[in-house]
Design a protein around this motif. Structure first.
Motif, short mmCIF file in Angstrom:
data_model
loop_
_atom_site.label_atom_id
_atom_site.label_comp_id
_atom_site.label_asym_id
_atom_site.label_seq_id
_atom_site.Cartn_x
_atom_site.Cartn_y
_atom_site.Cartn_z
N UNK A 16 10.07 5.38 0.69
CA UNK A 16 8.65 5.04 0.63
C UNK A 16 7.85 6.25 0.17
N UNK A 17 6.94 6.06 -0.76
CA UNK A 17 6.06 7.11 -1.23
C UNK A 17 4.63 6.77 -0.85
N UNK A 18 4.07 7.55 0.08
CA UNK A 18 2.68 7.39 0.49
C UNK A 18 1.86 8.37 -0.34
N UNK A 65 0.82 -1.21 0.00
CA UNK A 65 0.00 0.00 0.00
C UNK A 65 0.86 1.27 0.00
N UNK A 66 1.85 1.32 -0.87
CA UNK A 66 2.73 2.47 -1.05
C UNK A 66 3.73 2.10 -2.16
N UNK A 67 4.44 3.08 -2.67
CA UNK A 67 5.50 2.84 -3.64
C UNK A 67 6.84 2.87 -2.92
N UNK A 126 9.06 9.08 2.84
CA UNK A 126 9.81 8.66 4.03
C UNK A 126 11.07 7.92 3.58
N UNK A 127 12.20 8.30 4.13
CA UNK A 127 13.47 7.63 3.85
C UNK A 127 13.94 6.95 5.12
#
Length: 200
Positions: A109-111, A59-61, A193-194
């Protein structure tokens, strides 16, 4: 050089582990610039993971950056690192100045919206060692980050991870605690987020 504007550090009131939060690690101006660069420069992936034996789309990239030859595996997925970009390397250097730790890898992470999330887990994969240190940098939309102790129900906290913030999860954090970014019913814009880590 003397830092005339030291970054504020908040130690979270949790036992058995060290969590340190820097709400203004990057200024708004620099965070704005870094956010735009990461969104546009990153080769985002939408991978399947295995949860309780079932394959689902995350549920994210995501995207992995890191040193050559150091893949990272979780939930039945093995990721191979892209070469460090100038932007990610700059952030890594700034983080390493703050903590006595050299990181080999970062999971980006890309939300995309309020429906993207990350369920309860610990970053305790075997390639990270027994007691890993994780540095989590956030850009874009603010999201709630929940932390709970594995056995003591009174040990739990929610931190709002804001634009330009840094959360350090240090000794004991991945042994005694789990964490998550929950879904929300409130509309949310894009968040990056990193999570910097060291693969042994």
């Amino acid at each position: 050089m003397l830092d005339l504007f030291p970054k504020e550090k908040i130690t979270l009131p949790l036992s058995d582990a060290i969590f340190e939060f820097y709400p203004n690690f990057f200024s708004k101006e620099e965070a704005d610039l870094l956010f735009e660069k990461i969104v546009n420069e990153t080769p985002w992936q939408h991978d399947e993971i295995t949860i309780f034996g079932k394959k689902i789309l995350q549920p994210r990239l995501t995207c992995l950056f890191g040193n050559e030859g150091k893949p990272y595996s979780y939930s039945g997925l093995t990721m191979h690192p892209n070469s460090w970009s100038e932007t990610i390397l700059h952030i890594k250097t700034e983080v390493e100045k703050t903590i006595d730790q050299n990181f080999t890898t970062v999971l980006a992470n890309l939300y995309r919206n309020e429906k993207d999330s990350n369920g309860w887990h610990a970053d305790n994969e075997k390639e990270l060692g027994e007691n890993p240190i994780i540095a989590s940098v956030s850009f874009g939309e603010e999201r709630k980050f929940q932390i709970r102790h594995n056995s003591d129900k009174n040990q739990k906290i929610t931190v709002n991870l804001n634009h330009g913030s840094l959360l350090l999860m240090k000794e004991g954090s991945q042994i005694h605690y789990k964490h998550q970014i929950p879904k929300t019913s409130q509309p949310k814009k894009t968040r990056i987020n990193l999570t910097f880590r060291t693969i042994l």
